[in-house]
Write an enzyme that holds these catalytic residues in place. Structure first.
Site, PDB file in Angstrom:
ATOM      1  CB  SER A 154      -0.966  -0.056   1.198  1.00  0.00           C
ATOM      2  OG  SER A 154      -2.020   0.858   1.054  1.00  0.00           O
ATOM      3  CG  ASP A 215      -5.751  -3.979  -3.749  1.00  0.00           C
ATOM      4  OD1 ASP A 215      -6.308  -2.928  -3.376  1.00  0.00           O
ATOM      5  OD2 ASP A 215      -4.596  -4.289  -3.396  1.00  0.00           O
ATOM      6  CG  HIS A 268      -5.570  -2.525  -0.193  1.00  0.00           C
ATOM      7  ND1 HIS A 268      -4.546  -2.406  -1.103  1.00  0.00           N
ATOM      8  CD2 HIS A 268      -5.216  -1.738   0.868  1.00  0.00           C
ATOM      9  CE1 HIS A 268      -3.627  -1.569  -0.639  1.00  0.00           C
ATOM     10  NE2 HIS A 268      -4.007  -1.163   0.558  1.00  0.00           N
TER      11      HIS A 268
END
Length: 281
Positions: A154, A215, A268
């Site tokens: 991320s 995601d 995610h």
């Protein structure tokens, strides 16, 4: 939440038509094991490197209190590599960086001609640049025959990309593994990364951009705001396995980005069955 099976994923790729030739299903078990190892380290960074592989030696901490950027320098003597890992979003301060979409000149790397990068992540990078470069230099001086690896999930994935780009101006033999990476810069930056990390082909790439199912973070910031992805995409679908990992090159919207995911979702936070910071693997 809609689940993406390998059967559904293959149907999506075939339906894409022009994307078919640039997408293949299945990777080697060795590469799959490597991706899982890097994902383990990246997900463990949310919880002070819990349950990392036993061969990993935990080194110096990277930290800036103003940006709340967290990372570590690690070493693996079994694979002869120095690993830099960054934690993803873990605070409101980090979230402010996430949402600063203003493209900013990549001034710390002037040889990246025309490159602009995510404004928030550039602020994060600059806040720890001196630490990172000093710690990597120390490790390289002690272990000159070790390769350099950079990874993160991320926000940590974009920081890893900026770090790898910066280090590539000084060092050879750098590998970059990102998980759920947002778009980190403009097309000039993506092209620079593809050249620097030989990402024109899966056979040569040193930039492994791993995505999962639908995601939503790899869809941000939008391409309409001047952003683009670099690297070779490795799209993992469920049930996760080497066979259920697609290699996607060319059009960046053919695999994960084509699934319509928006923002932070279950796909995610979980990669290869490991949830960020959960330490249950």
């Amino acid at each position: 939440m809609k689940q993406f099976s390998a059967k559904h994923a293959l149907a999506v790729v075939v339906t894409a038509g022009h994307a078919l030739a640039a997408s293949t299903q299945g990777i080697s078990e060795d590469l799959y094991t490597r991706l899982v190892e890097m994902a383990t380290i990246s997900q463990a960074a949310y919880a002070d490197l819990c349950n990392i592989p036993s061969t990993i030696i935990k080194g110096e901490k990277i930290y800036n209190s103003q940006t709340d950027i967290n990372g570590w320098i690690l070493r693996d003597d079994s694979s002869k590599e120095i690993i830099t890992v960054f934690r993803g979003t873990g605070s409101d301060t980090n979230l402010q960086l996430d949402t600063n979409y203003t493209l900013t000149p990549f001034d710390t790397l002037p040889q990246c001609n025309g490159c602009e990068v995510h404004g928030g992540y550039y602020i994060g990078w600059v806040s720890v640049q001196d630490q990172v470069e000093s710690l990597v230099k120390q490790q390289v001086s002690q272990y000159p025959d070790y390769a350099l690896t950079v990874t993160g999930h991320s926000l940590g994935a974009s920081l890893a990309a900026l770090t790898a780009a910066q280090l590539s101006a000084t060092y050879d033999n750098i590998r970059l593994y990102t998980f759920g990476e947002p778009r980190s810069g403009n097309q000039a930056f993506a092209s620079y990364m593809n050249d620097a990390f030989q990402a024109s082909s899966p056979d040569t790439t040193q930039y492994f951009r791993v995505t999962h199912a639908n995601d939503g973070i790899p869809n941000l910031p939008p391409v309409e705001q001047g952003y683009a992805h670099g690297g070779v995409e490795y799209w993992s679908v469920d049930p996760y396995s080497a066979q259920n990992t697609f290699v996607c090159t060319g059009d960046e919207v053919q695999c994960c980005e084509a699934q319509g995911g928006q923002g932070v979702n279950n796909a995610h936070t979980t990669y290869f069955g490991m949830t960020s910071g959960a330490c249950t693997w």
